[in-house]
Write a protein that holds these residues in place. Structure first.
Motif, PDB file in Angstrom:
ATOM      1  N   SER A 116       0.822  -1.207   0.000  1.00 26.84           N
ATOM      2  CA  SER A 116       0.000   0.000   0.000  1.00 26.84           C
ATOM      3  C   SER A 116       0.856   1.257   0.000  1.00 26.84           C
ATOM      4  O   SER A 116       1.772   1.396   0.816  1.00 26.84           O
ATOM      5  CB  SER A 116      -0.911   0.019   1.239  1.00 26.84           C
ATOM      6  OG  SER A 116      -1.718   1.176   1.255  1.00 26.84           O
ATOM      7  N   ASN A 117       0.544   2.145  -0.936  1.00 26.00           N
ATOM      8  CA  ASN A 117       1.046   3.508  -0.851  1.00 26.00           C
ATOM      9  C   ASN A 117       0.196   4.205   0.199  1.00 26.00           C
ATOM     10  O   ASN A 117      -0.930   4.623  -0.071  1.00 26.00           O
ATOM     11  CB  ASN A 117       0.913   4.220  -2.199  1.00 26.00           C
ATOM     12  CG  ASN A 117       2.032   3.865  -3.148  1.00 26.00           C
ATOM     13  OD1 ASN A 117       2.908   3.072  -2.837  1.00 26.00           O
ATOM     14  ND2 ASN A 117       2.002   4.456  -4.341  1.00 26.00           N
ATOM     15  N   ALA A 118       0.724   4.294   1.405  1.00 23.38           N
ATOM     16  CA  ALA A 118      -0.076   4.767   2.526  1.00 23.38           C
ATOM     17  C   ALA A 118       0.770   5.574   3.483  1.00 23.38           C
ATOM     18  O   ALA A 118       1.949   5.265   3.710  1.00 23.38           O
ATOM     19  CB  ALA A 118      -0.715   3.586   3.263  1.00 23.38           C
ATOM     20  N   THR A 122      -2.082   5.310   8.451  1.00 25.01           N
ATOM     21  CA  THR A 122      -2.741   4.104   7.945  1.00 25.01           C
ATOM     22  C   THR A 122      -1.993   2.859   8.408  1.00 25.01           C
ATOM     23  O   THR A 122      -2.603   1.881   8.838  1.00 25.01           O
ATOM     24  CB  THR A 122      -2.821   4.136   6.411  1.00 25.01           C
ATOM     25  OG1 THR A 122      -3.668   5.207   6.013  1.00 25.01           O
ATOM     26  CG2 THR A 122      -3.371   2.833   5.861  1.00 25.01           C
ATOM     27  N   ALA A 123      -0.673   2.896   8.317  1.00 26.07           N
ATOM     28  CA  ALA A 123       0.119   1.761   8.798  1.00 26.07           C
ATOM     29  C   ALA A 123      -0.107   1.522  10.282  1.00 26.07           C
ATOM     30  O   ALA A 123      -0.176   0.371  10.738  1.00 26.07           O
ATOM     31  CB  ALA A 123       1.600   2.009   8.505  1.00 26.07           C
ATOM     32  N   TRP A 126      -3.581  -0.139  10.757  1.00 27.46           N
ATOM     33  CA  TRP A 126      -3.722  -1.458  10.133  1.00 27.46           C
ATOM     34  C   TRP A 126      -3.781  -2.590  11.153  1.00 27.46           C
ATOM     35  O   TRP A 126      -4.588  -3.499  11.056  1.00 27.46           O
ATOM     36  CB  TRP A 126      -2.566  -1.673   9.161  1.00 27.46           C
ATOM     37  CG  TRP A 126      -2.442  -3.050   8.605  1.00 27.46           C
ATOM     38  CD1 TRP A 126      -1.592  -4.039   9.024  1.00 27.46           C
ATOM     39  CD2 TRP A 126      -3.179  -3.603   7.509  1.00 27.46           C
ATOM     40  NE1 TRP A 126      -1.741  -5.164   8.256  1.00 27.46           N
ATOM     41  CE2 TRP A 126      -2.719  -4.920   7.324  1.00 27.46           C
ATOM     42  CE3 TRP A 126      -4.178  -3.104   6.669  1.00 27.46           C
ATOM     43  CZ2 TRP A 126      -3.216  -5.762   6.325  1.00 27.46           C
ATOM     44  CZ3 TRP A 126      -4.682  -3.929   5.676  1.00 27.46           C
ATOM     45  CH2 TRP A 126      -4.213  -5.233   5.505  1.00 27.46           C
ATOM     46  N   PHE A 140       3.957  -1.265   3.740  1.00 25.79           N
ATOM     47  CA  PHE A 140       3.462   0.101   3.611  1.00 25.79           C
ATOM     48  C   PHE A 140       4.604   1.010   3.167  1.00 25.79           C
ATOM     49  O   PHE A 140       5.716   0.923   3.703  1.00 25.79           O
ATOM     50  CB  PHE A 140       2.886   0.595   4.937  1.00 25.79           C
ATOM     51  CG  PHE A 140       1.646  -0.133   5.358  1.00 25.79           C
ATOM     52  CD1 PHE A 140       0.403   0.251   4.875  1.00 25.79           C
ATOM     53  CD2 PHE A 140       1.719  -1.212   6.222  1.00 25.79           C
ATOM     54  CE1 PHE A 140      -0.742  -0.428   5.242  1.00 25.79           C
ATOM     55  CE2 PHE A 140       0.584  -1.900   6.603  1.00 25.79           C
ATOM     56  CZ  PHE A 140      -0.657  -1.510   6.115  1.00 25.79           C
ATOM     57  N   SER A 141       4.295   1.892   2.237  1.00 29.15           N
ATOM     58  CA  SER A 141       5.332   2.795   1.725  1.00 29.15           C
ATOM     59  C   SER A 141       5.959   3.610   2.839  1.00 29.15           C
ATOM     60  O   SER A 141       7.171   3.867   2.822  1.00 29.15           O
ATOM     61  CB  SER A 141       4.732   3.716   0.662  1.00 29.15           C
ATOM     62  OG  SER A 141       3.686   4.519   1.211  1.00 29.15           O
ATOM     63  N   SER A 142       5.156   4.019   3.817  1.00 27.41           N
ATOM     64  CA  SER A 142       5.673   4.846   4.909  1.00 27.41           C
ATOM     65  C   SER A 142       6.657   4.086   5.784  1.00 27.41           C
ATOM     66  O   SER A 142       7.506   4.694   6.442  1.00 27.41           O
ATOM     67  CB  SER A 142       4.516   5.373   5.757  1.00 27.41           C
ATOM     68  OG  SER A 142       3.719   4.302   6.242  1.00 27.41           O
ATOM     69  N   ASP A 143       6.565   2.758   5.799  1.00 24.41           N
ATOM     70  CA  ASP A 143       7.483   1.947   6.602  1.00 24.41           C
ATOM     71  C   ASP A 143       8.795   1.659   5.874  1.00 24.41           C
ATOM     72  O   ASP A 143       9.857   1.585   6.499  1.00 24.41           O
ATOM     73  CB  ASP A 143       6.829   0.609   6.969  1.00 24.41           C
ATOM     74  CG  ASP A 143       5.739   0.746   8.013  1.00 24.41           C
ATOM     75  OD1 ASP A 143       5.737   1.741   8.759  1.00 24.41           O
ATOM     76  OD2 ASP A 143       4.880  -0.165   8.078  1.00 24.41           O
TER      77      ASP A 143
END
Length: 235
Positions: A116-118, A122-123, A126, A140-143
């Motif tokens: 997910s681009n999030a 959001t991460a 989840w 997750f992109s943020s991770d």
């Protein structure tokens, strides 16, 4: 082994709630003392940074500062809580039908992953949702500091599943060039239009409802997967 299936999140498993997000960002602007329309526009303009670099508090401080605001820590915290509440609401709206499809796939032996681009909130949300326990891997992109359609994020998910990218089926609506990115690393691509017809130019197979997916994967008369021809991809 049944083929691993890698899912997108927004507009694939849950509705993206784009209009609701913009409304919430406008409300956050009032908390931190900047114009709502300007903060919404700044959110849209900095989507890449928000996906791979900034957490929710950083986002608020940076964007409010660019708009001439000087929010206090308490204001930033209140605005961040408002944004996190939205993430929990959106993920909590996953339908029983979607959960049933995931359960059916797992029951048939398909390893499941999410890419997910999030943003970070959001991460964070989840892990509290009914989706989390149904996936073997969630990226997750943020991770990871990577975002679709970067080939590295697809390879990362496949590596965590312990398989080659070409062994995987990718399911998504097509936002952010994700279908081309998946095809570029050799994944079989299936486009869903249940929540939004995001990438109508995609020439690979599509399906209308997530409940159609198990039949597509098993090759029943409802449909069969095929390898979509990889488009040219420069990034």
């Amino acid at each position: 082994m049944a083929r691993p299936v890698i899912f997108d999140l927004f507009h694939t498993l849950v509705h993206g709630a784009d209009a609701e997000r913009d409304r919430v960002v406008g409300e956050m602007a009032l908390v931190v003392g900047v114009p709502p329309d300007a903060l919404v526009a700044a959110y849209h303009a900095t989507w890449r940074d928000r996906l791979v670099r900034w957490d929710v508090e950083e986002t608020i401080r940076i964007l409010a500062g660019r708009l001439g605001g000087t929010p206090t820590d308490e204001q930033v915290s209140r605005a961040a809580d408002h944004r996190r509440a939205l993430a929990r609401r959106v993920l909590g709206r996953v339908s029983p039908a979607a959960l049933g499809v995931l359960d059916a796939l797992r029951g048939s032996g398909h390893p499941l992953a999410l890419i997910s681009n999030a943003t970070a909130e959001t991460a964070e949300a989840w892990v509290e949702t009914p989706l989390a326990g149904r996936f073997d891997v969630a990226v997750f992109s943020s991770d990871v500091g990577l975002a679709k359609p970067d080939p590295a994020i697809y390879r990362h998910a496949a590596e965590r599943l312990g398989v080659a990218p070409g062994d995987c089926v990718y399911v998504g609506d097509g936002a952010d060039g994700e279908l081309a990115g998946a095809a570029a690393v050799g994944m079989t691509v299936l486009r869903t239009v249940e929540h939004q017809d995001t990438d109508p130019a995609w020439d690979g197979p599509s399906f209308a409802r997530l409940t159609d997916l198990p039949a597509l994967l098993t090759g029943s008369p409802a449909g069969r997967t095929r390898q979509a021809p990889p488009p040219s991809y420069a990034g």
